[in-house]
Each structure stands twice: as C-alpha cells, then as structure tokens.
Write a protein that holds these residues in place. Structure first.
Motif, PDB file in Angstrom:
ATOM      1  N   GLY A 231      -4.742  78.296  -2.930  1.00 41.04           N
ATOM      2  CA  GLY A 231      -6.088  78.681  -3.504  1.00 41.04           C
ATOM      3  C   GLY A 231      -6.267  79.764  -4.299  1.00 41.04           C
ATOM      4  O   GLY A 231      -7.329  79.467  -4.911  1.00 41.04           O
ATOM      5  N   TRP A 232      -5.663  80.732  -4.107  1.00 36.53           N
ATOM      6  CA  TRP A 232      -5.782  81.864  -4.836  1.00 36.53           C
ATOM      7  C   TRP A 232      -4.429  82.438  -5.135  1.00 36.53           C
ATOM      8  O   TRP A 232      -3.624  82.724  -4.162  1.00 36.53           O
ATOM      9  CB  TRP A 232      -6.643  82.863  -4.044  1.00 36.53           C
ATOM     10  CG  TRP A 232      -6.887  84.146  -4.848  1.00 36.53           C
ATOM     11  CD1 TRP A 232      -6.256  85.289  -4.755  1.00 36.53           C
ATOM     12  CD2 TRP A 232      -8.015  84.159  -5.790  1.00 36.53           C
ATOM     13  NE1 TRP A 232      -6.903  86.212  -5.570  1.00 36.53           N
ATOM     14  CE2 TRP A 232      -7.945  85.601  -6.262  1.00 36.53           C
ATOM     15  CE3 TRP A 232      -9.016  83.486  -6.340  1.00 36.53           C
ATOM     16  CZ2 TRP A 232      -8.886  85.993  -7.298  1.00 36.53           C
ATOM     17  CZ3 TRP A 232      -9.717  84.165  -7.596  1.00 36.53           C
ATOM     18  CH2 TRP A 232      -9.557  85.542  -7.698  1.00 36.53           C
ATOM     19  N   PRO A 233      -4.173  83.219  -6.123  1.00 34.80           N
ATOM     20  CA  PRO A 233      -5.052  83.228  -7.332  1.00 34.80           C
ATOM     21  C   PRO A 233      -5.207  82.022  -8.036  1.00 34.80           C
ATOM     22  O   PRO A 233      -4.475  80.835  -7.906  1.00 34.80           O
ATOM     23  CB  PRO A 233      -4.454  84.313  -8.174  1.00 34.80           C
ATOM     24  CG  PRO A 233      -2.932  84.233  -7.924  1.00 34.80           C
ATOM     25  CD  PRO A 233      -2.812  83.868  -6.451  1.00 34.80           C
ATOM     26  N   PHE A 234      -6.160  81.846  -8.990  1.00 35.31           N
ATOM     27  CA  PHE A 234      -6.615  80.614  -9.603  1.00 35.31           C
ATOM     28  C   PHE A 234      -5.193  80.053 -10.334  1.00 35.31           C
ATOM     29  O   PHE A 234      -5.203  78.990 -10.645  1.00 35.31           O
ATOM     30  CB  PHE A 234      -7.668  80.734 -10.509  1.00 35.31           C
ATOM     31  CG  PHE A 234      -9.105  80.631  -9.580  1.00 35.31           C
ATOM     32  CD1 PHE A 234      -9.261  79.777  -8.676  1.00 35.31           C
ATOM     33  CD2 PHE A 234      -9.888  81.802  -9.923  1.00 35.31           C
ATOM     34  CE1 PHE A 234     -10.409  80.089  -7.774  1.00 35.31           C
ATOM     35  CE2 PHE A 234     -11.141  81.767  -9.250  1.00 35.31           C
ATOM     36  CZ  PHE A 234     -11.286  81.047  -8.314  1.00 35.31           C
ATOM     37  N   GLY A 235      -4.625  81.026 -10.970  1.00 41.23           N
ATOM     38  CA  GLY A 235      -3.462  80.724 -11.901  1.00 41.23           C
ATOM     39  C   GLY A 235      -2.397  80.161 -11.080  1.00 41.23           C
ATOM     40  O   GLY A 235      -1.637  79.326 -11.632  1.00 41.23           O
ATOM     41  N   ARG A 236      -2.369  79.987  -9.737  1.00 41.47           N
ATOM     42  CA  ARG A 236      -1.451  79.415  -9.057  1.00 41.47           C
ATOM     43  C   ARG A 236      -1.829  78.192  -8.177  1.00 41.47           C
ATOM     44  O   ARG A 236      -1.382  77.860  -7.227  1.00 41.47           O
ATOM     45  CB  ARG A 236      -0.645  80.426  -8.096  1.00 41.47           C
ATOM     46  CG  ARG A 236       0.457  81.396  -8.829  1.00 41.47           C
ATOM     47  CD  ARG A 236       0.912  82.361  -7.799  1.00 41.47           C
ATOM     48  NE  ARG A 236       1.375  81.719  -6.728  1.00 41.47           N
ATOM     49  CZ  ARG A 236       2.378  81.032  -6.363  1.00 41.47           C
ATOM     50  NH1 ARG A 236       3.176  80.664  -7.610  1.00 41.47           N
ATOM     51  NH2 ARG A 236       2.743  80.895  -5.247  1.00 41.47           N
TER      52      ARG A 236
END
Length: 257
Positions: A231-236
């Motif tokens: 869920g975090w970071p958004f890039g992952r």
C-alpha cells in the motif's frame, strides 16, 4: 470643611459597577470562547471515532504492516507498508504454497515468555496496528513453501527446492541467492507451515530452527493473515498473488502414495 463627606466619597471599599465598555468586553469574550469550544470538541470526537474505527478494521479485517527488514527482498522492501488480509483464512481457508503471510513467531521462531510492560506493549501494538511503528519483534513475514503433509527437500542436482518430488523454480528469489545453503529433508506436520524468506541469504526462517522444538514449523493458528497488497509508497502499489511456481506441485497424499 466637611471631612466625613469627603472620606465617604473616596472610600475604596466601595466597588464601582462595571461601565458600559467593560461589560460589553466581557460579553464579547464569552461569546467568542463559546463558539470555539464547539468545533474543537467535534474535531476531537471525530478523530477519536476515526482511530477507533481504524483499530477495529485493523484487528478484524485488514492490518497495515511495516516491513522492518530485507528478508523478503525483492518482493517486499524495507519501509514498505503492506496490507494484511485477516479474513483470508478465517472462514475455512488455509494458507497455500506461495502465499506471503504474517505470523506470530512465539512458540516456533522465539520462545514463549514475558512481553514486557503491558502499557508500553499496548501503545506499541496500537501504533503497529495503524502501520505507524514497526511490528512486534515476535511478528514475522515469510513465504509459505510447504503445508501440512508436504515433503520439502533441498536441494536437487540443479540446486532447486523440491516439494512432494516436484522441483520448484522460484522467480521471486533475490538475485544472486540460491534456494538454500542449508540442506534439509523434512515432512511438514499437519496444521503447520514451512516458511522461507525470499532473500534467502538474509532471512532467518524455518531453516534456522531445524534443531529447535517444533523444527521450525509454524502452527497455522499463529498466522495473522495473508499479505495481499503493497500500500505504500504509492510508486510500489501492487497486489501480491501466489506465484505459479507451485501450480504443478502434487498433493502430499498423491506424492507419498
């Protein structure tokens, strides 16, 4: 000269009534403080309700989990916040080979014992439940390699794990890692799991507890849930599915028969 009259007029014990300006100032001050109390009280109540809701959601449905180490790289990286599905195994479902699970390692990876100050433990547990702090030292995240009845062997002539006689190609392994530097040949008892990290050279997992009581097996009752999303970071942001590596593995009964 009438001195008595002068003293009476100048007597400081007589309290003068507040003038129009002073009275209006007091009224304005009270009127301003009362409206401010309402929004602050509502905001505090709303915040409390949100925290309680998140704690209940985390306890029963989906729990954020902060990845504290590199034992599951490259699948999960240090600092990732994953979402653990607590309903995955609650209604008759069982962990499957290839699932990434979070479990309580007490009794298998660490000894049962005192967990320290109960107040500090409660505060830390609440922070971990919201994904704000690192999880308890007794919580682990690993990949299920063998389930009850499976025979797991390391390794075949090509250096691959074998489950019930089927060789496993593991695309999730950390580049440069071998499936295991520690040879083993075990049968997983019913109701337990054999788990390994994806970064085998940096993972403390079932292999490290072969000589302990329980032999490194994790009771299924200690599984907290299945990691379904990063869920975090958004890039992952991504979902985690069970890899196809285990699709061809025969059931334990068929293999042993």
């Amino acid at each position: 000269m009438d001195t008595e009259a002068q003293h009476t007029e100048r007597d400081p014990s007589a309290t003068p009534a507040p003038g129009p300006a002073e009275g209006s100032r007091s009224a304005r001050s009270g009127a301003l403080s009362r409206p401010l109390e309402g929004p602050w009280r509502k905001a505090a109540a709303l915040l409390t309700l949100c925290v309680v809701f998140l704690l209940l959601l985390s306890h029963f449905v989906v729990q954020p989990f902060l990845i504290p180490s590199g034992s599951m790289e490259p699948t999960l990286q240090v600092g990732d916040r994953v979402l653990v599905n607590k309903l995955a195994y609650r209604f008759g479902g069982e962990p499957r080979r290839g699932d990434v699970v979070v479990f309580d390692g007490r009794g298998s990876f660490v000894r049962e014992g005192d967990q320290g100050n109960p107040v500090g433990r409660a505060v830390r547990s609440a922070g971990a439940a919201l994904g704000l702090t690192e999880p308890a030292e007794t919580d682990y995240v690993k990949r299920v390699i063998g389930v009850g009845g499976d025979r797991v062997v390391c390794c075949d002539r090509r250096g691959r794990l074998q489950v019930n006689g089927a060789a496993i190609d593991e695309p999730y392994l950390h580049p440069g890692d071998s499936p295991s530097q520690v040879p083993f040949d075990i049968v997983v008892p019913d109701g337990t799991l054999w788990v390994l990290g994806d970064h085998r050279s940096r993972s403390s997992d079932s292999r490290d507890h072969l000589g302990d009581p329980g032999g490194g097996m994790v009771p299924t009752g200690r599984v907290i849930g299945r990691v379904d999303w990063i869920g975090w970071p958004f890039g992952r942001w991504t979902s985690l599915g069970g890899p196809a590596a285990f699709a061809h593995v025969p059931d334990a009964g068929a293999a042993h028969g």
